[in-house]
Design an enzyme around this catalytic site. Structure first.
Site, mmCIF file in Angstrom:
data_model
loop_
_atom_site.group_PDB
_atom_site.id
_atom_site.type_symbol
_atom_site.label_atom_id
_atom_site.label_comp_id
_atom_site.label_asym_id
_atom_site.label_seq_id
_atom_site.Cartn_x
_atom_site.Cartn_y
_atom_site.Cartn_z
ATOM 1 N N SER A 42 0.665 -1.216 0.153
ATOM 2 C CA SER A 42 -0.049 -0.009 0.149
ATOM 3 C C SER A 42 0.950 1.330 0.073
ATOM 4 O O SER A 42 1.978 1.141 0.300
ATOM 5 C CB SER A 42 -1.052 0.040 1.323
ATOM 6 O OG SER A 42 -0.333 0.542 2.195
ATOM 7 N N MET A 43 0.333 2.301 -0.352
ATOM 8 C CA MET A 43 0.935 3.653 -0.342
ATOM 9 C C MET A 43 1.243 4.147 1.045
ATOM 10 O O MET A 43 2.030 5.031 1.228
ATOM 11 C CB MET A 43 -0.004 4.742 -1.143
ATOM 12 C CG MET A 43 -1.085 5.053 -0.217
ATOM 13 S SD MET A 43 -2.109 6.229 -1.158
ATOM 14 C CE MET A 43 -3.691 6.475 0.063
ATOM 15 N N LYS A 44 0.495 3.554 2.131
ATOM 16 C CA LYS A 44 0.838 3.984 3.478
ATOM 17 C C LYS A 44 2.393 3.576 4.007
ATOM 18 O O LYS A 44 2.931 4.206 5.064
ATOM 19 C CB LYS A 44 -0.302 3.515 4.346
ATOM 20 C CG LYS A 44 -1.691 3.827 3.999
ATOM 21 C CD LYS A 44 -1.867 5.116 4.396
ATOM 22 C CE LYS A 44 -3.353 5.441 4.341
ATOM 23 N NZ LYS A 44 -3.486 6.538 4.644
ATOM 24 N N ASP A 45 2.966 2.719 3.216
ATOM 25 C CA ASP A 45 4.389 2.659 3.303
ATOM 26 C C ASP A 45 5.191 3.795 3.374
ATOM 27 O O ASP A 45 6.008 3.977 4.268
ATOM 28 C CB ASP A 45 4.873 1.447 2.448
ATOM 29 C CG ASP A 45 4.535 0.150 2.841
ATOM 30 O OD1 ASP A 45 3.476 -0.149 3.527
ATOM 31 O OD2 ASP A 45 5.029 -0.724 1.948
ATOM 32 N N ALA A 48 4.228 6.084 6.533
ATOM 33 C CA ALA A 48 4.685 5.320 7.589
ATOM 34 C C ALA A 48 6.151 5.551 8.062
ATOM 35 O O ALA A 48 6.411 5.860 9.037
ATOM 36 C CB ALA A 48 4.119 4.020 7.704
#
Length: 457
Positions: A42-45, A48
């Protein structure tokens, strides 16, 4: 030898891929940025890692610390991968509407997971926001990233995702579309692209049940816009600091059903096994593109995550049927119940300034046992015959007081595509009825009796 020192070194540089089948007939070139190519799918990597690195630099996060975050799943995965590489522990809180797969994945990478109720206010001590904050206060040497208000979120996309899109389109991008949740990917990328060219138009994808679109258009935070929805990862009942509305030119709302169906189309017709909010983003962006794109335009849509998070939901035929997203659904939707009434029965409302004695007489005349309370065309509360009876018996003089003195909280609004099983979970001792707006913006009330009747058809 060519290799990476740790998994977090593989974050970024995700590909742009052209949509073909699902964008057929739409002018211009429609590209999607497949963020599931990141190691955490996901793009949340991106954000984060940025939040952790910035916390390390500021001294907020110390060696051996614990990262505590409220997440819909993907941010948790990104934080967990960074934590593994850097030697931190993780505790995550999730709303119970999130898919079991997301919870299992987080546990698989060593995180402690706390599941919290969905249908509570953000300030409620049981909400996943509140539980995360409380754990952060109680656990020594812990760090609460708070992806909603931590500006490192948007900065990560300003520094990486935006430049990648500009580079890979050779500056030819004319439109950028993304789902808006925490606001990081929408606004971080939008800020970078608009600095390169003020002509870039940005389109935020919202969901029914979220406050964003109306707030953008009116500046009003309308609590009546907030009601339960099923789509994960987009929409909010709060205004995160990462959402900069000045960077979002337009909003398009997408229903749970339309987002889910497009997600399945992307898998079958484009070979893109993506998550639910990806389908929502594509559906909303294409609806906008049909009316606004020209032949030479280039639109880029962010695709946030991978389909493995949703195997038990939108990629499960039985789940799709049960929630009315396919033709053979076993549960009626709010839309079905409203249609079944054939326009009979106008919504009965009570003015907040009306005297209690007058309300008693009117409700008796119309055979009404519960009703919404309104003020200046806004839904501000609710009242029931049981509540009025109890109040007047305890204090007969109340009959000359306005109904606002004894009204309960307003009935909750729900989406038209919510199914009976979802609605039944919202109804409880404190919520006796639900409100829903039809396609013509007309409000209808749904009672427990309406739900029971639907089960007999």
């Amino acid at each position: 030898m060519k290799f990476h020192n740790s998994i977090i070194d593989t974050i970024g540089d995700t590909p742009l891929v052209k949509l073909n089948s699902v964008a057929k007939g739409v002018k211009g070139t429609i590209l999607v940025k497949l963020e599931y190519f990141n190691p955490g799918n996901s793009m949340k990597d991106r954000m984060a890692l940025k939040m952790i690195e910035d916390a390390e630099k500021s001294g907020v996060l110390k060696p051996g610390g614990t990262i505590i975050e409220g997440t819909s799943g993907n941010t948790g995965m990104g934080l967990a991968l960074a934590a593994i590489s850097k030697g931190y522990k993780c505790i995550f809180t999730l709303a119970d509407k999130q898919s079991p797969e997301k919870m299992d994945i987080l546990r698989a990478v060593g995180a402690e997971v706390h599941v919290c109720p969905t249908n509570v206010e953000p300030e409620d001590p049981r909400s996943y926001y509140s539980v995360a904050k409380k754990l952060n206060e109680e656990i020594p040497n812990s760090f609460y990233p708070n992806q909603y208000d931590n500006l490192s979120n948007a900065l990560a996309h300003y520094e990486s995702t935006g430049p990648e899109i500009w580079r890979d389109t050779e500056g030819k991008i004319t439109h950028y579309a993304a789902g808006v949740g925490t606001g990081g990917s929408m606004c971080g990328v939008a800020k970078y692209l608009k600095e390169q060219s003020q002509d870039v138009i940005t389109v935020g994808i919202d969901t029914y049940g979220s406050v964003f679109k109306k707030y953008k258009e009116t500046g009003q935070f309308d609590e009546n816009e907030v009601y339960p929805y099923l789509t994960e990862g987009i929409g909010e009942d709060i205004l995160p600091k990462n959402v900069d509305f000045s960077l979002i030119d337009h909003f398009v709302k997408v229903t749970d059903k339309d987002g889910a169906l497009m997600t399945r189309r992307l898998a079958k017709e484009e070979g893109m096994f993506v998550g639910w909010s990806c389908g929502s983003a594509v559906h909303g962006a294409i609806e906008y593109a049909k009316e606004n794109l020209k032949e030479d335009d280039v639109m880029v849509i962010i695709m946030p995550d991978h389909g493995t998070r949703y195997l038990g939901k939108i990629y499960n035929d039985n789940w799709m049927q049960d929630h009315g997203f396919t033709e053979t659904g076993s549960f009626a939707t709010a839309r079905d119940i409203v249609a079944g009434k054939n326009g009979q029965g106008e919504l009965f409302t009570v003015e907040s300034a009306a005297k209690i004695g007058e309300v008693i007489a009117t409700m008796n005349e119309h055979g009404i046992d519960q009703a919404p309370v309104v003020k200046d065309d806004q839904f501000v509360g609710s009242i029931s015959d049981a509540k009025i009876l109890k109040a007047v018996i305890e204090n007969p003089s109340l009959k000359d007081q306005p109904i606002a003195e004894i009204m309960d909280a307003s009935f909750k609004f729900i989406a038209l595509d919510n199914t009976v099983d979802v609605m039944s979970k919202i109804l409880d001792k404190d919520t006796k009825a639900l409100l829903v707006r039809d396609d013509n913006n007309k409000v209808h009330i749904l009672t427990q009796t309406d739900l029971l009747v639907s089960l007999t058809k």
